[in-house]
Write a protein that holds these residues in place. Structure first.
Motif, short mmCIF file in Angstrom:
data_model
loop_
_atom_site.label_atom_id
_atom_site.label_comp_id
_atom_site.label_asym_id
_atom_site.label_seq_id
_atom_site.Cartn_x
_atom_site.Cartn_y
_atom_site.Cartn_z
N LEU A 31 0.82 -1.21 0.00
CA LEU A 31 0.00 0.00 0.00
C LEU A 31 0.86 1.26 0.00
CD1 LEU A 31 -2.86 1.10 0.07
CD2 LEU A 31 -2.78 0.93 2.56
N VAL A 32 1.87 1.29 0.83
CA VAL A 32 2.76 2.45 0.90
C VAL A 32 3.54 2.61 -0.40
CG1 VAL A 32 4.82 3.36 2.06
CG2 VAL A 32 2.91 2.49 3.40
N THR A 33 3.95 1.52 -0.99
CA THR A 33 4.67 1.58 -2.26
C THR A 33 3.79 2.15 -3.36
OG1 THR A 33 6.06 -0.28 -1.61
CG2 THR A 33 5.97 0.23 -3.95
N LEU A 34 2.52 1.76 -3.38
CA LEU A 34 1.59 2.32 -4.36
C LEU A 34 1.44 3.83 -4.17
CD1 LEU A 34 -1.19 -0.43 -4.42
CD2 LEU A 34 0.34 0.19 -6.30
N VAL A 35 1.32 4.26 -2.92
CA VAL A 35 1.21 5.70 -2.65
C VAL A 35 2.49 6.41 -3.07
CG1 VAL A 35 0.97 7.46 -0.84
CG2 VAL A 35 -0.49 5.42 -0.81
N ASP A 36 3.64 5.80 -2.80
CA ASP A 36 4.91 6.41 -3.20
C ASP A 36 5.01 6.55 -4.72
OD1 ASP A 36 5.63 6.50 -0.54
OD2 ASP A 36 7.02 4.80 -0.65
N PHE A 37 4.53 5.56 -5.46
CA PHE A 37 4.58 5.61 -6.93
C PHE A 37 3.56 6.57 -7.52
CE2 PHE A 37 6.31 1.05 -7.88
CZ PHE A 37 7.57 1.46 -7.53
N PHE A 38 2.31 6.50 -7.02
CA PHE A 38 1.20 7.14 -7.71
C PHE A 38 0.52 8.27 -6.95
CE2 PHE A 38 1.27 2.67 -9.22
CZ PHE A 38 1.64 2.92 -10.53
N GLY A 39 0.77 8.44 -5.67
CA GLY A 39 0.05 9.45 -4.88
C GLY A 39 -1.23 8.83 -4.32
N ASP A 40 -2.34 9.52 -4.48
CA ASP A 40 -3.62 9.00 -3.99
C ASP A 40 -4.03 7.80 -4.84
OD1 ASP A 40 -3.51 11.19 -2.33
OD2 ASP A 40 -5.03 12.34 -3.42
N VAL A 41 -4.35 6.70 -4.19
CA VAL A 41 -4.75 5.48 -4.89
C VAL A 41 -6.02 4.92 -4.25
CG1 VAL A 41 -2.41 4.86 -5.61
CG2 VAL A 41 -3.27 4.02 -3.43
N PRO A 42 -6.76 4.08 -4.98
CA PRO A 42 -7.94 3.46 -4.39
C PRO A 42 -7.54 2.41 -3.36
CG PRO A 42 -7.89 3.15 -6.80
CD PRO A 42 -6.61 3.77 -6.39
N TYR A 43 -8.27 2.36 -2.27
CA TYR A 43 -8.07 1.27 -1.31
C TYR A 43 -9.35 0.93 -0.57
CZ TYR A 43 -6.21 -1.78 2.22
OH TYR A 43 -6.00 -2.88 3.01
N SER A 44 -9.99 1.92 0.05
CA SER A 44 -11.14 1.63 0.92
C SER A 44 -12.30 0.98 0.16
CB SER A 44 -11.61 2.90 1.62
OG SER A 44 -12.04 3.86 0.67
N GLU A 45 -12.46 1.25 -1.11
CA GLU A 45 -13.53 0.67 -1.91
C GLU A 45 -13.03 -0.39 -2.90
OE1 GLU A 45 -15.54 3.87 -3.88
OE2 GLU A 45 -16.27 4.76 -2.02
N SER A 46 -11.78 -0.77 -2.80
CA SER A 46 -11.16 -1.63 -3.82
C SER A 46 -11.64 -3.07 -3.81
CB SER A 46 -9.64 -1.62 -3.66
OG SER A 46 -9.15 -0.35 -3.95
N PHE A 47 -12.17 -3.54 -2.72
CA PHE A 47 -12.49 -4.96 -2.63
C PHE A 47 -13.99 -5.23 -2.67
CE2 PHE A 47 -8.53 -4.00 -0.45
CZ PHE A 47 -7.67 -4.62 -1.34
N ASP A 48 -14.76 -4.24 -3.11
CA ASP A 48 -16.19 -4.39 -3.32
C ASP A 48 -16.38 -4.88 -4.75
OD1 ASP A 48 -18.91 -4.18 -3.72
OD2 ASP A 48 -19.03 -2.05 -3.21
N PRO A 49 -16.82 -6.13 -4.93
CA PRO A 49 -16.91 -6.68 -6.29
C PRO A 49 -17.94 -5.98 -7.18
CG PRO A 49 -17.82 -8.22 -4.70
CD PRO A 49 -17.22 -7.10 -3.92
N SER A 50 -18.84 -5.21 -6.58
CA SER A 50 -19.84 -4.51 -7.40
C SER A 50 -19.40 -3.11 -7.79
CB SER A 50 -21.17 -4.44 -6.64
OG SER A 50 -21.03 -3.65 -5.47
N ASN A 51 -18.26 -2.65 -7.27
CA ASN A 51 -17.77 -1.30 -7.56
C ASN A 51 -16.62 -1.39 -8.55
OD1 ASN A 51 -16.85 1.30 -7.60
ND2 ASN A 51 -16.59 1.49 -5.40
N PHE A 52 -16.89 -0.99 -9.79
CA PHE A 52 -15.87 -1.07 -10.84
C PHE A 52 -15.04 0.21 -10.96
CE2 PHE A 52 -19.08 -4.16 -12.16
CZ PHE A 52 -18.29 -5.29 -12.22
N ASN A 53 -15.37 1.21 -10.15
CA ASN A 53 -14.64 2.47 -10.21
C ASN A 53 -14.46 3.00 -8.78
OD1 ASN A 53 -13.33 4.63 -11.34
ND2 ASN A 53 -15.20 5.77 -11.77
N PRO A 54 -13.62 2.36 -7.98
CA PRO A 54 -13.45 2.80 -6.59
C PRO A 54 -12.79 4.17 -6.52
CG PRO A 54 -11.88 1.08 -7.11
CD PRO A 54 -12.77 1.20 -8.29
N LYS A 55 -13.19 4.94 -5.52
CA LYS A 55 -12.62 6.28 -5.34
C LYS A 55 -11.18 6.16 -4.83
CE LYS A 55 -13.97 7.17 -0.56
NZ LYS A 55 -12.65 7.22 0.03
N THR A 56 -10.41 7.18 -5.08
CA THR A 56 -9.05 7.19 -4.54
C THR A 56 -9.09 7.69 -3.10
OG1 THR A 56 -8.64 9.41 -5.40
CG2 THR A 56 -7.95 7.56 -6.77
#
Length: 145
Positions: free
Chosen positions: A54-79
């Motif tokens: 998770l920290v590596t993703l933030v280091d590479f990209f800045g704000d990234v999706p996480y809190s909504e990432s594992f909802d199978p019905s959400n195809f566009n999770p917020k960052t």
């Protein structure tokens, strides 16, 4: 060339694939099983790796999706805010340190890094916390400037 013309967005597809469909999804799926089974070394290791990714993703990209990432019905999770994810990663590492201090019913048989030694994993967790605290301080300084 410059960064702008040296990399295309598709170069990062595998980073996302391995992080979200691989390691983070595995952690999301297996952590409840490890904790219920009292496989505390397994859960501690999983939380450490989860925080690191998770920290590596933030280091590479800045704000990234996480809190909504594992909802199978959400195809566009917020960052999620990068600083908030750093803080969440620290919480994961604190939880991992607690797990590694508990008496576990099983020791990983194929730990390629530290052979299932909870003390070595605890040292890694503390080192990662230090790295995150330093990054968080730098991150906050740039926001305030």
């Amino acid at each position: 060339g410059t960064y702008e013309n040296a990399y295309n967005p598709q170069y990062f597809d595998n980073v996302w694939l391995y992080a979200y469909e691989g390691a983070l999804m595995d952690a999301y799926s297996f952590l409840p099983i490890f904790e219920e089974s009292e496989w505390y070394i397994h859960s501690g290791i999983t939380k450490i790796l989860q925080a690191y990714i998770l920290v590596t993703l933030v280091d590479f990209f800045g704000d990234v999706p996480y809190s909504e990432s594992f909802d199978p019905s959400n195809f566009n999770p917020k960052t999620d805010d990068g600083a908030g994810l750093y803080t969440q990663a620290i919480g994961m590492l604190n939880s991992a340190i607690e797990d590694l201090a508990k008496e576990a019913k099983a020791v990983p048989s194929n730990d390629l890094f530290y052979g299932g030694d909870p003390e070595l994993w605890t040292t890694l967790a503390k080192t990662l916390k230090l790295k995150i605290y330093l990054k968080l301080k730098i991150y906050l300084i740039f926001i305030l400037i």
